[in-house]
Every structure is written in C-alpha cells, then in structure tokens.
Write an enzyme that holds these catalytic residues in place. Structure first.
Site, mmCIF file in Angstrom:
data_model
loop_
_atom_site.group_PDB
_atom_site.id
_atom_site.type_symbol
_atom_site.label_atom_id
_atom_site.label_comp_id
_atom_site.label_asym_id
_atom_site.label_seq_id
_atom_site.Cartn_x
_atom_site.Cartn_y
_atom_site.Cartn_z
ATOM 1 N N ALA A 162 -13.175 -47.213 -85.477
ATOM 2 C CA ALA A 162 -12.042 -48.972 -85.750
ATOM 3 C C ALA A 162 -11.253 -49.330 -86.130
ATOM 4 C CB ALA A 162 -13.647 -50.158 -85.891
ATOM 5 N N ILE A 174 -18.919 -42.399 -88.612
ATOM 6 C CA ILE A 174 -18.680 -43.671 -89.959
ATOM 7 C C ILE A 174 -18.930 -45.252 -89.440
ATOM 8 C CG2 ILE A 174 -16.196 -44.853 -90.559
ATOM 9 C CD1 ILE A 174 -14.913 -42.849 -90.340
ATOM 10 N N PRO A 213 25.117 -9.261 -58.338
ATOM 11 C CA PRO A 213 26.685 -9.179 -58.802
ATOM 12 C C PRO A 213 27.090 -9.234 -60.080
ATOM 13 C CG PRO A 213 27.369 -10.911 -57.201
ATOM 14 C CD PRO A 213 25.908 -11.248 -57.538
ATOM 15 N N MET A 236 -17.644 -54.739 -90.558
ATOM 16 C CA MET A 236 -19.199 -55.540 -90.402
ATOM 17 C C MET A 236 -18.982 -56.605 -91.384
ATOM 18 S SD MET A 236 -22.202 -52.687 -89.712
ATOM 19 C CE MET A 236 -21.360 -50.767 -91.289
ATOM 20 N N ASP A 246 -25.024 -47.822 -77.184
ATOM 21 C CA ASP A 246 -25.619 -49.514 -78.072
ATOM 22 C C ASP A 246 -23.637 -50.528 -77.562
ATOM 23 O OD1 ASP A 246 -23.171 -48.202 -80.024
ATOM 24 O OD2 ASP A 246 -24.885 -47.588 -80.192
ATOM 25 N N LYS A 293 -27.880 -53.291 -80.896
ATOM 26 C CA LYS A 293 -28.939 -53.393 -81.903
ATOM 27 C C LYS A 293 -28.124 -54.988 -81.242
ATOM 28 C CE LYS A 293 -29.591 -49.928 -84.097
ATOM 29 N NZ LYS A 293 -28.606 -48.639 -84.712
HETATM 30 N N1 SAH Z 1 -18.720 -45.803 -85.976
HETATM 31 C C1 SAH Z 1 -17.915 -47.171 -85.885
HETATM 32 C C2 SAH Z 1 -18.657 -48.665 -86.553
HETATM 33 C C3 SAH Z 1 -19.598 -48.357 -86.121
HETATM 34 S S1 SAH Z 1 -20.495 -49.980 -87.238
HETATM 35 C C4 SAH Z 1 -16.584 -46.472 -85.258
HETATM 36 O O1 SAH Z 1 -16.606 -45.543 -86.255
HETATM 37 O O2 SAH Z 1 -15.090 -47.833 -85.290
HETATM 38 C C5 SAH Z 1 -19.718 -51.967 -86.516
HETATM 39 C C6 SAH Z 1 -18.615 -52.452 -87.241
HETATM 40 O O3 SAH Z 1 -17.357 -51.803 -86.282
HETATM 41 C C7 SAH Z 1 -18.593 -53.733 -86.277
HETATM 42 O O4 SAH Z 1 -18.599 -54.588 -87.475
HETATM 43 C C8 SAH Z 1 -16.959 -53.931 -86.567
HETATM 44 O O5 SAH Z 1 -16.624 -54.445 -87.873
HETATM 45 C C9 SAH Z 1 -16.232 -52.514 -86.408
HETATM 46 N N2 SAH Z 1 -16.030 -52.555 -84.871
HETATM 47 C C10 SAH Z 1 -15.793 -51.241 -84.288
HETATM 48 N N3 SAH Z 1 -14.947 -51.552 -82.511
HETATM 49 C C11 SAH Z 1 -13.593 -52.552 -83.421
HETATM 50 C C12 SAH Z 1 -13.302 -53.420 -82.336
HETATM 51 N N4 SAH Z 1 -13.430 -52.939 -81.597
HETATM 52 N N5 SAH Z 1 -12.631 -54.519 -82.964
HETATM 53 C C13 SAH Z 1 -12.588 -54.271 -84.417
HETATM 54 N N6 SAH Z 1 -13.419 -53.659 -85.096
HETATM 55 C C14 SAH Z 1 -14.631 -52.942 -84.660
#
Ligand code: SAH
Length: 462
Positions: free
Chosen positions: A335, A309, A43, A386, A251, A273
């Site tokens: 990270a 990165i 309606p 790192m 890794d 590594k």
């Molecule tokens: N490709 C990675 C970085 C590799 S180099 C990225 O983009 O995050 C490795 C470094 O990343 C480590 O030595 C540390 O400094 C950092 N990292 C990776 N995972 C992490 C986490 N969960 N907490 C703190 N630092 C981290």
C-alpha cells in the site's frame, strides 16, 4: 478463413531474399533462425547483411536479380524497394507455384510472415492477413507478457516424459495428470529455472500418480500479493497463478477488480477480518490452507498489498512448511508504494527524506504503544498502516516527542482505486481535516516533508 496457417520446415532448405537493405535483413534473420540456407541477391548489399554473413550461413550475391535465382528454392522473399522488381519476382514465383512473400504488399504474396511468439518448441504465429501488422505486433506483446519465458522448457520436459506417462497411466487418467503437471508445482519449478528439481518432481509425481491409480497428487499453496487495489498493479506471475488456482482464500483488502481476475470457476472463500471482529481466526486459516492442499487443490491465498508486509504471510507459510506442503510466495505492491505513487508523494527524495519507515499504526486492544521518540528522526518519511482510528494519537504523540506541529502529513484513502481520496494537512490539522471529510478505511498515513510535493506532483485531473 483467408489464409491457412502452416509451420514451414526450412532446415537446410535454400531460400532466396531479393533486396539488400534493412527490410531484407529483417526477413533474413527469422529464416536463418529456422535453419534455412539463405541467398541474398541485390546490386547493393548493406553493411548489416554483410556483418550477419560473417557469422551465419548466408550467401550474398551482389548483382541484379535473375530468373535463374529461383531454381531449387523453397521460399522467396522480395524485400526490394523497387515496385517493378517486386511485381516481377512475385509473378515469376506464382507461375512456378513457389511460395513468395513480398514485404508490405499482401496483394503480391502467396505466403505472409506472421508475428511470432517464440517459446520453442512452442511457437505462436499471429496473422492479420496483412491488413494490420501493427495490431499483430501489439497482440504479440500481450502474449509475450502472458507466457513465462521458460514455457519452451516445459514443453521439452513434457516431451521427455511422454513415453513414461503412457506406460504408467491408463489413457483416461493421462489428461488430468498432464493438467496437474503443466499448471502446477512442476511447471513452477521450470519457470523459475530449476529444471533438475522439476525432473525429479516429475518422476516422483508420476510414481505417485501410478500408485494412486491416477488420483490427484498433493496440491500446493500460492501466497500471492494482490497489490493495493488497481488490478493493473498485479505481477504477471500473480495473474498466472490466479488463473490456474482451484480455490481462492482472500480477505477484505483484495479489491473486487482484482478478484474478478481469478479463474472464474475457482471456489472462493472469504476469511476477511473486519476491524475488531475476527470471523475466521489465523489458526483456522492456516488449517484450511493445509487441508485443501492435502486434498490436491491448488490453493491461492490472495492478500492485499504484499504478503510479507503486515500480512501475516510469514506465519502462514511457516505452518505450510511444518506440514510439508509446497508453496510459493509472490510479492505484491504494498500500500505504501501504491498510495505514494498514485498520490504524487515520493517516499524518499534527495531534498526531503533519505529513509522511510513502515509502521503498524494499530495494536491489539487499540493501545498504540510505539517508541515515539525513535520515530522523530530528521530526513525520514513515516508511513503508518492501519492507523485511521489512531490518527489523532499518532499526530499528537509525534508532536509531543519533538516533531514540528507543521510537519506535512497526508492520509490516502482507498489508494490506487477509482475511489482514492487524498487528505493533506500537517500534524496539527490533519485529524480534523480527515474527520470533516469522513475518511474511511483502508487508509494510509504519510508523515514528512515529502508530503509537501503532493500539490505539484499529483496526477492531472485529481
Ligand atoms: N499487506 C498489505 C497491508 C496489510 S495491513 C500491504 O502490503 O499493503 C492493512 C492496511 O494496509 C490497511 O489498514 C491500510 O493501512 C493499508 N492499505 C491497504 N490497501 C490500501 C489502500 N488501497 N489504500 C490505503 N491503504 C491501504
């Protein structure tokens, strides 16, 4: 099984919707999308339906429902708010064996509208027998997220090549061929909107498969960022590729929770590594990627964080490109982003920092040789990857080059995981605080006044 799901061809068929409000509108839309000719009887008919009628094949009849409205209909929907009317429509339809749906009243229905995931020509219909429509909607949300938006394009491509595949490949080889196509490089081309390339690649793959008598064609490599640890931070694409890869090369930084999401029967190869110890050299990894892809495998190169990165992702794909291996790169949450969010430390902030710098806090031979003076810039957040072993050097050098010793600094350990710990202090105190707390890799160092926000912004309960 309470209901038999069927797909209803309504193209050009007449359907009746009893009711003129918002509920009716919600049912009219899918009917029109399925190509039905829809008649609405009520309606009073709302403006929403009127607007729709202006552009679509929709007939509006503004009067009360009459039994004669059921003539020549393929499907009837009662979407009135009037219970008596709903019952009457339902009874009349059921007496004529005419499929009827009464919105939100499963008892009065002979057919139920499912929740739909539409990747036409592929469609997924989800039903809960009318018992929990919200659950069906939630499930739909999950499926929507899982299925690439262009899934339908893939089905159309497959359809176009069905005849050719039948002609060129023996029946027992076809399935393997299709699996490779529908989950491999060609599918990826379609998902990223490159339909023309996909078509060409399909022709090529079919020629090649025919030449090889159906043996697998060359594989490809997915360079995927697995994020900082929490599996919820993976991208949809990362997850999809993880679930279709034949072999995964990963890794140390890839968390167990993330690895658990890789296809269960995929072969796993650890090439991690450990600090100062390089069990598998980069050259070796590069070679393996090429070898496996040449054998026809879909190789997942899974990296922590983002592959571009500090991940040497660039070198790996350079090598692949040199060898003519197909690859794709999927970004991950690095990270710095992950740790910053989970620790409540914004990397930039109007009142604190206008830029942010990502720095490798580690050099070969552990000789950290940075342009320290250039790092001391007002209004900039510094993030060291790192850097755990050089924490003391980093803090000392920054202070020595003019950064105030009381500049806030934090170290985030195992960021985003259940074991995340955040140590905060300043350039003068952080190394000692971390030493006492027994900080363990992987860790990220954040320096700058944004760190002072941590106490206020950290998650409740931390
Ligand atoms: N490709 C990675 C970085 C590799 S180099 C990225 O983009 O995050 C490795 C470094 O990343 C480590 O030595 C540390 O400094 C950092 N990292 C990776 N995972 C992490 C986490 N969960 N907490 C703190 N630092 C981290």
């Amino acid at each position: 099984m309470d209901y038999l799901p069927l797909f209803h061809d309504l193209k050009g068929r007449r359907c009746l919707v009893v009711g003129g409000g918002e509920t009716a509108l919600r049912k009219v839309r899918p009917l029109l999308e399925a190509g039905a000719v829809v008649e609405v009887v009520a309606p009073v008919i709302d403006s929403g339906l009127r607007e729709l009628a202006a552009s679509r094949s929709l007939v509006l009849v503004e009067r009360a429902f009459e039994e004669a409205d059921l003539e020549d209909k393929a499907l009837v929907v009662a979407a009135g708010e009037d219970d008596l009317l709903d019952r009457r429509v339902s009874a009349l339809c059921q007496a004529r064996n005419l499929p009827v749906n009464v919105v939100d009243k499963p008892d009065l229905c002979s057919v139920i509208f499912p929740a739909i995931v539409d990747r036409s020509p592929i469609q997924i219909a989800i039903g809960t027998g009318g018992s929990a429509p919200v659950l069906a909607r939630l499930l739909r949300g999950r499926l929507e997220a899982m299925l690439p938006g262009r899934y339908g394009d893939l089905a159309r491509l497959a359809d176009r090549f069905r005849g050719a595949v039948r002609e060129k490949l023996e029946p027992e080889k076809r399935r393997a061929f299709w699996e490779q196509v529908l989950e491999g490089k060609i599918a990826e081309l379609v998902y990223t909107g490159r339909n023309r390339q996909a078509e060409a690649a399909m022709n090529e793959a079919l020629e090649e498969a025919a030449r090889r008598g159906g043996e697998p064609v060359q594989g490809e490599v997915y360079l995927v960022g697995g994020g900082p640890g929490d599996p919820d931070l993976l991208t949809f694409r990362a997850l999809r590729l993880m679930q279709q890869a034949d072999i995964v090369i990963h890794d140390r930084l890839v968390s167990k929770e993330v690895l658990d999401l890789v296809r269960r029967d995929a072969e796993r190869l650890y090439v991690g590594k450990t600090a100062g110890n390089h069990p598998v050299t980069q050259d070796n990894i590069n070679r393996k990627l090429v070898e496996y892809a040449q054998k026809g495998y879909r190789v997942l190169r899974l990296k922590g964080g983002d592959p571009f990165i500090f991940g040497r992702g660039g070198e790996e794909i350079e090598h692949l490109a040199d060898h003519g291996i197909a690859f794709q790169v999927v970004p991950g949450i690095t990270a710095a982003s992950g740790c910053a969010s989970y620790a409540g430390i914004p990397l930039t902030h109007r009142d604190h920092a206008q830029s942010v710098r990502f720095i490798a806090g580690h050099r070969r031979d552990d000789q950290l040789d940075l342009d320290w003076a250039a790092l001391v810039t007002p209004g900039e957040t510094l993030v060291f990857y790192m850097g755990l072993n050089n924490l003391e050097t980093i803090c000392r050098q920054l202070a020595a080059h003019g950064m105030a010793a009381d500049t806030p600094a934090a170290l985030v350990e195992k960021g985003t995981t259940d074991n995340q710990r955040v140590f905060t202090g300043d350039l003068a105190t952080l190394p000692e605080i971390v030493r006492r707390g027994g900080g363990r890799a992987p860790t990220l160092i954040i320096v700058g006044s944004v760190v002072s926000l941590h106490n206020q912004l950290k998650w409740f309960g931390e």
